[in-house]
Design a protein around this motif. Structure first.
Motif, PDB file in Angstrom:
ATOM      1  N   ASP A 105       0.843  -1.207   0.000  1.00 35.71           N
ATOM      2  CA  ASP A 105       0.000   0.000   0.000  1.00 35.71           C
ATOM      3  C   ASP A 105       0.873   1.251   0.000  1.00 35.71           C
ATOM      4  N   ASP A 106       1.993   1.145  -0.699  1.00 34.49           N
ATOM      5  CA  ASP A 106       2.891   2.305  -0.711  1.00 34.49           C
ATOM      6  C   ASP A 106       2.622   3.231  -1.894  1.00 34.49           C
ATOM      7  N   TYR A 107       1.377   3.196  -2.363  1.00 30.08           N
ATOM      8  CA  TYR A 107       1.012   4.194  -3.388  1.00 30.08           C
ATOM      9  C   TYR A 107       0.395   5.391  -2.672  1.00 30.08           C
ATOM     10  N   ARG A 123       0.434  -0.399  -9.593  1.00 27.74           N
ATOM     11  CA  ARG A 123       0.467  -1.609 -10.409  1.00 27.74           C
ATOM     12  C   ARG A 123       0.725  -2.838  -9.529  1.00 27.74           C
ATOM     13  N   ALA A 124       1.652  -2.701  -8.600  1.00 22.38           N
ATOM     14  CA  ALA A 124       1.939  -3.815  -7.706  1.00 22.38           C
ATOM     15  C   ALA A 124       0.728  -4.117  -6.826  1.00 22.38           C
ATOM     16  N   ALA A 132      -1.483  -7.538  -6.760  1.00 22.39           N
ATOM     17  CA  ALA A 132      -1.603  -8.269  -5.496  1.00 22.39           C
ATOM     18  C   ALA A 132      -3.070  -8.452  -5.086  1.00 22.39           C
ATOM     19  N   ILE A 133      -3.870  -7.419  -5.295  1.00 28.20           N
ATOM     20  CA  ILE A 133      -5.297  -7.536  -4.936  1.00 28.20           C
ATOM     21  C   ILE A 133      -5.941  -8.653  -5.759  1.00 28.20           C
ATOM     22  N   LYS A 134      -5.604  -8.677  -7.049  1.00 29.89           N
ATOM     23  CA  LYS A 134      -6.170  -9.715  -7.907  1.00 29.89           C
ATOM     24  C   LYS A 134      -5.645 -11.095  -7.525  1.00 29.89           C
ATOM     25  N   ASN A 135      -4.376 -11.176  -7.161  1.00 28.11           N
ATOM     26  CA  ASN A 135      -3.836 -12.465  -6.721  1.00 28.11           C
ATOM     27  C   ASN A 135      -4.544 -12.950  -5.462  1.00 28.11           C
ATOM     28  N   ARG A 136      -4.751 -12.016  -4.547  1.00 32.21           N
ATOM     29  CA  ARG A 136      -5.454 -12.357  -3.307  1.00 32.21           C
ATOM     30  C   ARG A 136      -6.850 -12.908  -3.657  1.00 32.21           C
ATOM     31  N   GLU A 138       5.283  -4.911 -19.919  1.00 27.78           N
ATOM     32  CA  GLU A 138       5.679  -3.601 -19.407  1.00 27.78           C
ATOM     33  C   GLU A 138       4.475  -2.684 -19.202  1.00 27.78           C
ATOM     34  N   VAL A 139       3.516  -2.709 -20.126  1.00 30.15           N
ATOM     35  CA  VAL A 139       2.380  -1.776 -20.016  1.00 30.15           C
ATOM     36  C   VAL A 139       1.237  -2.329 -19.178  1.00 30.15           C
ATOM     37  N   CYS A 140       1.226  -3.624 -18.930  1.00 32.04           N
ATOM     38  CA  CYS A 140       0.063  -4.212 -18.253  1.00 32.04           C
ATOM     39  C   CYS A 140      -0.097  -3.648 -16.839  1.00 32.04           C
ATOM     40  N   PRO A 141      -1.258  -3.045 -16.550  1.00 28.18           N
ATOM     41  CA  PRO A 141      -1.443  -2.398 -15.252  1.00 28.18           C
ATOM     42  C   PRO A 141      -1.535  -3.388 -14.095  1.00 28.18           C
TER      43      PRO A 141
END
Ligand code: SF4
Lengths: 209, 486
Positions: A32-34, B53-54, B58-62, B378-381
C-alpha cells in the motif's frame, strides 16, 4: 440453479489445490505504498483545469454570488424549463427567470423534453476532473442527470478532494453512484473525439468557495 | 466452440491475410499509436504508478487464490441488497439463464452495454434463437452489429472501420433495426455520432430489460462497477425495469476500498484518460432509482481451468484495458480478427487457449502469435507476464500437438524471421526464457527443437551484446540482479 453453484464452487476449489489450506486472504499481502493523492497543485485550481480539459464550462464564485451565477448560466444557455431535484436549495434558483420543475414528478419522456438539469454533487476529484453524484441531497435519482442535454452542477469547495482514494473513502457504496468526468464523449470513429452521444452534451460546473 | 469464429484459419494464415490489407494496417497503426501515446502521458503523471500496479496485481492475486471465499461473499452481499445471483458453469448455461430471465419479464427486446463476457458466450445469438432481439448500444458495437461484423479490439471494437465505411453501414442498415439514418448523412464523425444518438435514443426510452457485464464486482458490498464513455451504459443501467449482468468469476475485487487502485489503473491504461467520462456503480436495487429487479449471472466458462494452471492463472488478473494490444507489434499489423476470438492481442493469445483449450488449430497457434518482445508485460497495469505464459502454453501445445504443432511453429517462425526487428526481439525473448525451458528453443522454434539438439542459448543475443558494449549499459543479467524487473 444451485447445482451449477455447487459445480462452479467445487471447480474453483479443485483449481486452487495448490493454495495451502491454512492460507488466509490477508496472507496475500497487498503493498500500500502508493499515494493517497499526487502533488499536482492546489485542488480547486486543478479541478478547474481538468474539467476545462474535458471541455466543461467552469465558474468559481463566492457563496453569496451563487444565485446570480446560476441565473446567468441559465440565461446564457437560453433555457426555458429545467428540472431540479425536489430538495435543491431554493436560493440557488432564486434569481433565474427559467422555470424549474421537480425531477421526482417527471417520467422519462418528460425529462427528455426539458432544457437541462441543475444539481449539487457528493464529491469532486481534482486530479481526474471527476464529479460524483450519489443520489443524496440536491442530486435526485440517476435519470434526471442523464436524459436532459445540459447539466449544471454546483460543487462546494469542501466537497473537493485531491485524489481517487480520498473520494472512494468518502463515498457510500450502498448508494447508486455516477462518476462524471466531462460530458459524454465517444472516440469510436477513427479516434476523433465527439462530445455528447447519449448523456448530456454540455456540462457546466459552478464551484462555490 | 465459437460459432462466430467458426472456420477461422490458424493465426499465421489469418495474420498473413490481414497484414496484406493496407487500409486495415493504416487504421490500426494510427489508432494504436494515438492511444498508446496518450496512455504514456497520463501514466507519467502518477509518480506512484509502480506502486499502484503492484497493488493491483496483489489484490487480484489475493482474490484469485481465495476465489471461493469471495464468490460466496459476493453472492451474500448482492442478495442482501435485493439482487438475485445465478451461477453458470459454461456458455450454454449462462445463455439459458439470461434467456429465461428475459422471457419471464414478458419482453422480447433488450438493450446491451458493451460486455466481453456476453460476446464470449455469444449471448446475442442465443437470444435471437429464442426470439429476443438484443441491441448493442456502444457506438462501436453498434457499428459492428449493423455491419454484421465481429469486434477487432477490446476497447474500440470498430477500430478496423473508417468513417466512410461507417456511413455506408448506417445508411444501409439502421432502418432494419429501428430509426433510419437521416437523409444526406455525411461521414463527419459528429454527424455519425448524432445519427447513432437518434437511432438509439428510441431504444433507451422504450426498452424495459437491459443486459450488461461489469468491470468490477465488489465482494464485501455486492457493488457492480461499469466504466464507459458515451452514456449508453448509464442509459441501460438506469432506465430499464430489469437489469441482468453477466460477470466472469474473475472480476471480483475484495473490498470497496480496492477500487481506489483500479479506478486509477484502468482509465489511464485503457483510453489514456485520467478518468473515463462515466462510471456507474450500483448495489442490488435502490427503491425509486433505477431497475427494481437485478440479476447477477456468475460465469465460469473455462475460467476455473485457467485458474488451475499455476502459471496461466495470472491471465485472470486482466482488467481488459487493452494496453497490451496497443503496444503489440504483432497486433498492430494483424488486427484483432486474426486471433479468432473475442479476446485479441497478447491477452487473447494467452487467455483464449486457456479458456477454450488448445484442441483446434487456431487455439493451438495462438501462443505463437507473438514475438515475445515483452512490451505487453511492461504496459500491463496488473503486471501479467504475458511472455512467460506464452512460453508455458507453447510447451503445452507442443506436448499435445505432434505434426500440427510443428507446422504451426514453422509457419510462425517464417513470419518472425522475415523481419530483422522481429528476429532481434525473438532472440531476446529466447535469452530471457533460457532458464525456463532448457534445451528447447522457446518461441516459434519449440516444436522443431523438440526433435533436435540445440546449442545453449546465449544469455544475450550478439546484437544486444554489441549494442550494450557500445553504450556501456549493464547487461540483462546484471540488471535483473539489481531488481530491475518486478
Ligand atoms: S493483459 Fe494487462 S494490458 Fe492486456 S488487457 Fe489485460 S490488463 Fe490490460
Amino acid at each position: 440453479m444451485s447445482a451449477s453453484r455447487e459445480h462452479v464452487l467445487a471447480r474453483v476449489r479443485a483449481a486452487l489445490a495448490d493454495v495451502p489450506r491454512d492460507e488466509k486472504p490477508e496472507d496475500v499481502t497487498v503493498p500500500d505504498d502508493y499515494a493517497r493523492s499526487h502533488d499536482q497543485g492546489e485542488p480547486i485550481g486543478l479541478l478547474v483545469d481538468r474539467l476545462e480539459d474535458y471541455k466543461a464550462v467552469v465558474h468559481r464564485v463566492g457563496a453569496a454570488d451563487l444565485p446570480a451565477a446560476v441565473a446567468s448560466a441559465m440565461a446564457w444557455r437560453n433555457t426555458h424549463r429545467v428540472v431540479v431535484p425536489a430538495d435543491l436549495p431554493a436560493d440557488w434558483t432564486s434569481q433565474t427567470a427559467t422555470r424549474t420543475v421537480a425531477g421526482d414528478e417527471l417520467d422519462i419522456d418528460e425529462l427528455d423534453a426539458v432544457d437541462g438539469v441543475i444539481t449539487g454533487c457528493a464529491v469532486a476529484i481534482a486530479e481526474t476532473g471527476t464529479i460524483v453524484l450519489d443520489g443524496g441531497a440536491g442530486q435526485g435519482r440517476r435519470a434526471v442527470t442523464l436524459i436532459p442535454d445540459y447539466h449544471l452542477c454546483v460543487v462546494r469547495a469542501d466537497q473537493v478532494v485531491a485524489g481517487v482514494p480520498e473520494a472512494v473513502a468518502r463515498l457510500d457504496p450502498r448508494r447508486p453512484l455516477t462518476w462524471i468526468s466531462g460530458p459524454s464523449a465517444t472516440s469510436d470513429i477513427e479516434l476523433d473525439r465527439v462530445e455528447g452521444v447519449h448523456g448530456p452534451r454540455t456540462l457546466e460546473v459552478i464551484i462555490v468557495e | 466452440m465459437s460459432a462466430t469464429f467458426m472456420g477461422m484459419p490458424a493465426f499465421p494464415e489469418a495474420a498473413r491475410a490481414a497484414t496484406g490489407d493496407a487500409q486495415l494496417r493504416h487504421n490500426l497503426r494510427k489508432a494504436t499509436r494515438t492511444i498508446r501515446d496518450k496512455r504514456a502521458a497520463v501514466v507519467e503523471e502518477l509518480d506512484d504508478w509502480a506502486g499502484l500496479r503492484a497493488a493491483g496485481a496483489a489484490i487480484k492475486n489475493r482474490t484469485l487464490r481465495h476465489l471461493d471465499t469471495y464468490l460466496e461473499r459476493l453472492e451474500e452481499a448482492v442478495t442482501a441488497a435485493g439482487g438475485t445471483v445465478h451461477w453458470a458453469a459454461d456458455a450454454a448455461e449462462a445463455n439459458a439463464v439470461v434467456t429465461d430471465l428475459v422471457r419471464a419479464t414478458g419482453h422480447d427486446e433488450v438493450v446491451k452495454v458493451k460486455s466481453m463476457a456476453t460476446q464470449e458466450i455469444e449471448l446475442n445469438e442465443a437470444l435471437a434463437e429464442a426470439g429476443i432481439t438484443a441491441y448493442e448500444t456502444d457506438l462501436a458495437e453498434l457499428i459492428v452489429q449493423l455491419g454484421d461484423d465481429t469486434p477487432s479490439h477490446i476497447l474500440v471494437p470498430a477500430i478496423h472501420r473508417n468513417r466512410s465505411e461507417i456511413r455506408e453501414i448506417f445508411r444501409a442498415k439502421m432502418a432494419e433495426w429501428g430509426v433510419p439514418a437521416p437523409d444526406g448523412l455525411t461521414d463527419d464523425p459528429r454527424a455519425l455520432a448524432e445519427a447513432a444518438r437518434t437511432h438509439l435514443r428510441e431504444k433507451f426510452l422504450t426498452t424495459r430489460v437491459a443486459v450488461s457485464g461489469a468491470n468490477f464486482a465488489v465482494a464485501d458490498t455486492g457493488t457492480m462497477v461499469v466504466l464507459e464513455s458515451e452514456g449508453n451504459g448509464r442509459m441501460c443501467l438506469t432506465l430499464p425495469e430489469t437489469l441482468i449482468s453477466v460477470v466472469g468469476i474473475e472480476k471480483i475485487v475484495p473490498t470497496w476500498a480496492d477500487l481506489e487502485v483500479f479506478l486509477q489503473l484502468l482509465p489511464r491504461s485503457s483510453t489514456g484518460e485520467r478518468m473515463n467520462p462515466y462510471t456507474s456503480t450500483w448495489t442490488g436495487v435502490t427503491p425509486g432509482d433505477g431497475p427494481q429487479e437485478f440479476h447477477l449471472v456468475l460465469l465460469d466458462n473455462g475460467r476455473t481451468d485457467t485458474l488451475a494452471d499455476q502459471v496461466g492463472r495470472q491471465a485472470l488478473r486482466c482488467i481488459r484495458c487493452s494496453a497490451c494490444l496497443n503496444i503489440c507489434p504483432v497486433y498492430e499489423r494483424t488486427g484483432g480478427h486474426a486471433y479468432g476470438s473475442v479476446y485479441p492481442g497478447p491477452i487473447g493469445a494467452i487467455l483464449t487457449p486457456q479458456l477454450r483449450g488448445t484442441a483446434s488449430e487456431i487455439d493451438a497457434s495462438l501462443p505463437y502469435a507473438s514475438s515475445l518482445c515483452g512490451a505487453c508485460y511492461e504496459v500491463c497495469p496488473v503486471a501479467i507476464d504475458i511472455p512467460e505464459v506464452l512460453v508455458h502454453l507453447r510447451e503445452r501445445v507442443t506436448e499435445g500437438g505432434g505434426h500440427a504443432a510443428e507446422r504451426t511453429a514453422m509457419a510462425a517462425a517464417g513470419w518472425v524471421l522475415e523481419d530483422r526487428r522481429r528476429l532481434t526481439l525473438a532472440q531476446r525473448a529466447a535469452a530471457k526464457a533460457r532458464g525456463l525451458v532448457p534445451r528447447r528453443l522457446p518461441g516459434p522454434g519449440a516444436a522443431w527443437t523438440d526433435t533436435r539438439d540445440v546449442p545453449d542459448i546465449p544469455a544475450e543475443s550478439f546484437r544486444d551484446q554489441w549494442r550494450r558494449r557500445e553504450s556501456g549499459a549493464p547487461g540483462r543479467n546484471e540488471r535483473k540482479k539489481r531488481g530491475g524487473r518486478r
